[in-house]
Design a protein around this motif. Sequence first.
Motif, PDB file in Angstrom:
ATOM      1  N   LEU A 219     -36.800  51.515  41.561  1.00  0.00           N
ATOM      2  CA  LEU A 219     -35.664  50.776  42.176  1.00  0.00           C
ATOM      3  C   LEU A 219     -36.239  50.526  43.575  1.00  0.00           C
ATOM      4  O   LEU A 219     -35.831  49.429  44.247  1.00  0.00           O
ATOM      5  CB  LEU A 219     -34.616  51.543  42.144  1.00  0.00           C
ATOM      6  CG  LEU A 219     -34.046  51.709  40.726  1.00  0.00           C
ATOM      7  CD1 LEU A 219     -32.866  52.750  40.847  1.00  0.00           C
ATOM      8  CD2 LEU A 219     -33.408  50.363  40.244  1.00  0.00           C
ATOM      9  N   VAL A 220     -36.841  51.254  44.472  1.00  0.00           N
ATOM     10  CA  VAL A 220     -37.414  50.930  45.706  1.00  0.00           C
ATOM     11  C   VAL A 220     -38.291  49.771  45.593  1.00  0.00           C
ATOM     12  O   VAL A 220     -38.144  48.845  46.506  1.00  0.00           O
ATOM     13  CB  VAL A 220     -38.214  52.028  46.135  1.00  0.00           C
ATOM     14  CG1 VAL A 220     -38.909  51.779  47.450  1.00  0.00           C
ATOM     15  CG2 VAL A 220     -37.326  53.252  46.541  1.00  0.00           C
ATOM     16  N   ALA A 221     -39.277  49.587  44.585  1.00  0.00           N
ATOM     17  CA  ALA A 221     -39.991  48.563  44.410  1.00  0.00           C
ATOM     18  C   ALA A 221     -39.142  47.102  44.267  1.00  0.00           C
ATOM     19  O   ALA A 221     -39.617  46.186  44.728  1.00  0.00           O
ATOM     20  CB  ALA A 221     -40.803  48.895  43.284  1.00  0.00           C
ATOM     21  N   SER A 222     -37.886  47.303  43.767  1.00  0.00           N
ATOM     22  CA  SER A 222     -37.053  46.207  43.368  1.00  0.00           C
ATOM     23  C   SER A 222     -36.497  45.661  44.689  1.00  0.00           C
ATOM     24  O   SER A 222     -35.737  44.484  44.764  1.00  0.00           O
ATOM     25  CB  SER A 222     -36.089  46.513  42.333  1.00  0.00           C
ATOM     26  OG  SER A 222     -35.061  47.214  42.873  1.00  0.00           O
ATOM     27  N   GLY A 223     -36.591  46.454  45.774  1.00  0.00           N
ATOM     28  CA  GLY A 223     -35.806  45.941  47.063  1.00  0.00           C
ATOM     29  C   GLY A 223     -34.369  46.901  47.208  1.00  0.00           C
ATOM     30  O   GLY A 223     -33.718  46.522  48.399  1.00  0.00           O
ATOM     31  N   ALA A 224     -34.222  47.724  46.483  1.00  0.00           N
ATOM     32  CA  ALA A 224     -32.898  48.415  46.431  1.00  0.00           C
ATOM     33  C   ALA A 224     -32.976  49.497  47.698  1.00  0.00           C
ATOM     34  O   ALA A 224     -33.723  50.068  47.893  1.00  0.00           O
ATOM     35  CB  ALA A 224     -32.456  49.038  45.145  1.00  0.00           C
ATOM     36  N   THR A 225     -31.821  49.722  48.371  1.00  0.00           N
ATOM     37  CA  THR A 225     -31.435  50.323  49.477  1.00  0.00           C
ATOM     38  C   THR A 225     -31.046  51.824  48.752  1.00  0.00           C
ATOM     39  O   THR A 225     -31.039  51.861  47.544  1.00  0.00           O
ATOM     40  CB  THR A 225     -30.432  50.097  50.079  1.00  0.00           C
ATOM     41  OG1 THR A 225     -29.223  50.210  49.593  1.00  0.00           O
ATOM     42  CG2 THR A 225     -30.614  48.857  51.077  1.00  0.00           C
ATOM     43  N   ASN A 226     -31.068  52.835  49.424  1.00  0.00           N
ATOM     44  CA  ASN A 226     -30.904  54.112  49.154  1.00  0.00           C
ATOM     45  C   ASN A 226     -29.430  54.317  48.609  1.00  0.00           C
ATOM     46  O   ASN A 226     -29.145  54.909  47.402  1.00  0.00           O
ATOM     47  CB  ASN A 226     -31.126  55.286  50.214  1.00  0.00           C
ATOM     48  CG  ASN A 226     -32.527  55.641  50.582  1.00  0.00           C
ATOM     49  OD1 ASN A 226     -33.345  54.949  50.347  1.00  0.00           O
ATOM     50  ND2 ASN A 226     -32.514  56.527  51.467  1.00  0.00           N
ATOM     51  N   ALA A 227     -28.559  53.552  49.142  1.00  0.00           N
ATOM     52  CA  ALA A 227     -27.124  53.448  48.420  1.00  0.00           C
ATOM     53  C   ALA A 227     -27.048  52.832  47.139  1.00  0.00           C
ATOM     54  O   ALA A 227     -26.310  53.277  46.262  1.00  0.00           O
ATOM     55  CB  ALA A 227     -26.079  52.844  49.472  1.00  0.00           C
ATOM     56  N   GLN A 228     -27.782  51.741  47.134  1.00  0.00           N
ATOM     57  CA  GLN A 228     -27.915  51.278  45.674  1.00  0.00           C
ATOM     58  C   GLN A 228     -28.416  51.799  44.724  1.00  0.00           C
ATOM     59  O   GLN A 228     -27.997  51.744  43.541  1.00  0.00           O
ATOM     60  CB  GLN A 228     -28.596  49.576  46.235  1.00  0.00           C
ATOM     61  CG  GLN A 228     -27.926  48.695  47.041  1.00  0.00           C
ATOM     62  CD  GLN A 228     -28.605  47.608  47.308  1.00  0.00           C
ATOM     63  OE1 GLN A 228     -29.960  47.400  47.585  1.00  0.00           O
ATOM     64  NE2 GLN A 228     -28.090  46.302  47.596  1.00  0.00           N
ATOM     65  N   ILE A 229     -29.515  52.571  45.116  1.00  0.00           N
ATOM     66  CA  ILE A 229     -30.054  53.487  44.074  1.00  0.00           C
ATOM     67  C   ILE A 229     -29.344  54.439  43.821  1.00  0.00           C
ATOM     68  O   ILE A 229     -29.263  54.893  42.698  1.00  0.00           O
ATOM     69  CB  ILE A 229     -31.514  53.895  44.766  1.00  0.00           C
ATOM     70  CG1 ILE A 229     -32.521  53.076  45.015  1.00  0.00           C
ATOM     71  CG2 ILE A 229     -32.059  54.884  43.766  1.00  0.00           C
ATOM     72  CD1 ILE A 229     -33.766  53.554  46.032  1.00  0.00           C
ATOM     73  N   ALA A 230     -28.510  55.202  44.471  1.00  0.00           N
ATOM     74  CA  ALA A 230     -27.675  56.168  44.300  1.00  0.00           C
ATOM     75  C   ALA A 230     -26.537  55.652  43.316  1.00  0.00           C
ATOM     76  O   ALA A 230     -26.391  56.174  42.378  1.00  0.00           O
ATOM     77  CB  ALA A 230     -26.958  56.520  45.535  1.00  0.00           C
ATOM     78  N   GLU A 231     -26.037  54.475  43.570  1.00  0.00           N
ATOM     79  CA  GLU A 231     -25.018  53.823  42.820  1.00  0.00           C
ATOM     80  C   GLU A 231     -25.494  53.534  41.230  1.00  0.00           C
ATOM     81  O   GLU A 231     -24.792  53.726  40.485  1.00  0.00           O
ATOM     82  CB  GLU A 231     -24.513  52.413  43.199  1.00  0.00           C
ATOM     83  CG  GLU A 231     -23.400  51.935  42.486  1.00  0.00           C
ATOM     84  CD  GLU A 231     -22.835  50.483  43.085  1.00  0.00           C
ATOM     85  OE1 GLU A 231     -22.128  49.806  42.573  1.00  0.00           O
ATOM     86  OE2 GLU A 231     -23.316  50.203  44.244  1.00  0.00           O
TER      87      GLU A 231
END
Length: 277
Positions: A219-231
């Motif tokens: 998810l980090v590689a897709s550009g997601a932020t920590n908040a987006q990953i948590a969601e």
Amino acid sequence: MGIVSIRRSAYCSLLVARLTRADMEAALAFAAEVGTAASQPERADHLILERLAHATGSELAGYDQLDASCNLVFSTEIPGPAWMPTEHEWGLLKTQNPFSAHAARIGSATFGAVRLSDVVDMRSFRLSELYAVHDDDIDFSIQARMPAEEGGHWTLELGRSGRDYSSRDLLFLHVVTPAIIGYEAYRALGAKVAELRRLHRDAVPGALLSVRENEVLDLVASGATNAQIAERLWISPATVKKHLENVYAKLEVGGRIAAMAITGRSQAATEEASPGL
């Protein structure tokens, strides 16, 4: 007229040649197309040859890669298929090719665009065995040789019948050749980066990271932020942060970009997440 005089005449004519505004626009358009094509998986050899053949009124265009021993590695020609010389014909190319003789005279395997008529007496060349194995309809040619990997070179050659290439054709090729060199350099660099990423990924033991840690990195590689990953993963941002801290410790890296590189993932991650994580 001797070869030295011919070459001096060709150089002087190049100095006084001029490109029209249309020529410059065509050269810029070519550079833009080639630059865009460099990042694509498929090679753009046909695009390069078609554009240059059209710009110079050429009937034949070829693009070859040769290794440091002048063995053919890759060849493209329009109209195809590419000419694949026999062993005898290849021997003639190595011993009687006027462009190769020109390279030997200047002491360099690579050179800017030159006309065949600038480097050999055409009357004598037409009596050679090498000329006999070529297409009789192609009377004039122009060639440039550019650096390739591991001491080899790329050869760009255009040919046509009826009339020799002009100083304008020569200058146009001089202007666009750097775009082709840049194209090959970009692709070579891309291949090396892909190989390094593959080696990095292979060097990371599969069991080193947990399934959840790999999910977070994807998810980090897709550009997601920590908040987006948590969601996405139904966990708290603090848990995402903890997973990333564990990843960095296991990989012995300082942040997400380094983690992306060492695991062979895309570095599309944004900086919107918590600093350093």
